[in-house]
Design a protein around this motif. Structure first.
Motif, short mmCIF file in Angstrom:
data_model
loop_
_atom_site.label_atom_id
_atom_site.label_comp_id
_atom_site.label_asym_id
_atom_site.label_seq_id
_atom_site.Cartn_x
_atom_site.Cartn_y
_atom_site.Cartn_z
N THR A 43 0.81 -1.22 0.00
CA THR A 43 0.00 0.00 0.00
C THR A 43 0.84 1.28 0.00
O THR A 43 0.30 2.37 0.09
N ASP A 44 2.16 1.13 -0.10
CA ASP A 44 3.02 2.30 -0.27
C ASP A 44 4.25 1.92 -1.08
O ASP A 44 4.54 0.74 -1.28
N GLY A 45 4.97 2.94 -1.55
CA GLY A 45 6.09 2.71 -2.43
C GLY A 45 7.23 1.91 -1.82
O GLY A 45 7.79 1.03 -2.47
N GLU A 46 7.58 2.21 -0.57
CA GLU A 46 8.69 1.50 0.08
C GLU A 46 8.36 0.02 0.25
O GLU A 46 9.21 -0.85 0.01
N ASP A 47 7.12 -0.29 0.67
CA ASP A 47 6.71 -1.69 0.79
C ASP A 47 6.74 -2.39 -0.56
O ASP A 47 7.09 -3.57 -0.67
#
Length: 200
Positions: free
Chosen positions: A35-39
């Protein structure tokens, strides 16, 4: 096409969208989510297709797409976003751009098209490498000698087989794929000129 050995990464900051896309894809593929770029960047191992929203926390979908392109040329990427495309997408590393909302068949068709392109690219690169080897042999050895050499004969057989696979794959492409008619390269040194027309 169903293949649970094929992995699709779904990345969107809206968990409802992630859950919906996962439900559509999970009967056909192994699915990873973020649900986010780093993940998303942490989940890239073994991913064949990444479906990315452009607006993500921590880093944008555009950044994730660029990082995928830098790290792993084998992973195909599609942007699936509520953001209408503008000329800035010229600089985004993606093979498809879809504007939400989309339906199940559109999502599945997109993943399948990206799979076909990846197969075509792999076969094309392999064929080009083998053709270069054959060209080097033919430039340095008499043809009569080569035709008696089992290694050379097998090399020619492999190239013929790959060209057939490439032709078969191009027949599976449709108007939404590359939106153009094209033909498998000759790989024998002969020129092929084909008029390409954009499909409506």
């Amino acid at each position: 096409m169903s293949d649970d050995s094929y992995t699709v990464l779904v990345v969107d900051d809206d968990e409802d969208v992630v859950d919906l896309f996962e439900s559509w894809l999970s009967d056909h593929y192994t699915v990873k989510t973020a649900t986010d770029g780093e993940d998303a960047l942490a989940e890239l191992e073994g991913v064949d297709v990444a479906l990315l929203d452009r607006r993500l926390p921590t880093c944008s979908g555009d950044h994730v797409a660029a990082e995928i392109d830098r790290r792993d040329g084998d992973c195909m990427t599609a942007i699936v976003s509520g953001v209408e495309p503008d000329t800035d997408i010229v600089h985004v590393s993606c093979g498809e751009y879809l504007v939400k909302p989309i339906d199940e068949s559109e999502l599945l068709d997109t993943v399948d098209r990206l799979r076909q392109r990846a197969r075509y690219d792999d076969r094309l690169a392999e064929c080009a490498n083998l053709a270069a080897k054959r060209g080097a042999l033919e430039a340095s050895q008499p043809q009569a000698k080569l035709e008696r050499d089992p290694e050379y004969v097998d090399l020619c057989r492999q190239i013929t087989k790959l060209r057939t696979e490439l032709d078969d794959l191009t027949r599976e492409f449709d108007a939404e794929d590359f939106r153009a008619a094209f033909e498998t390269p000759d790989f024998r040194g002969g020129s092929r000129i084909q008029q390409v027309g954009w499909l409506s």
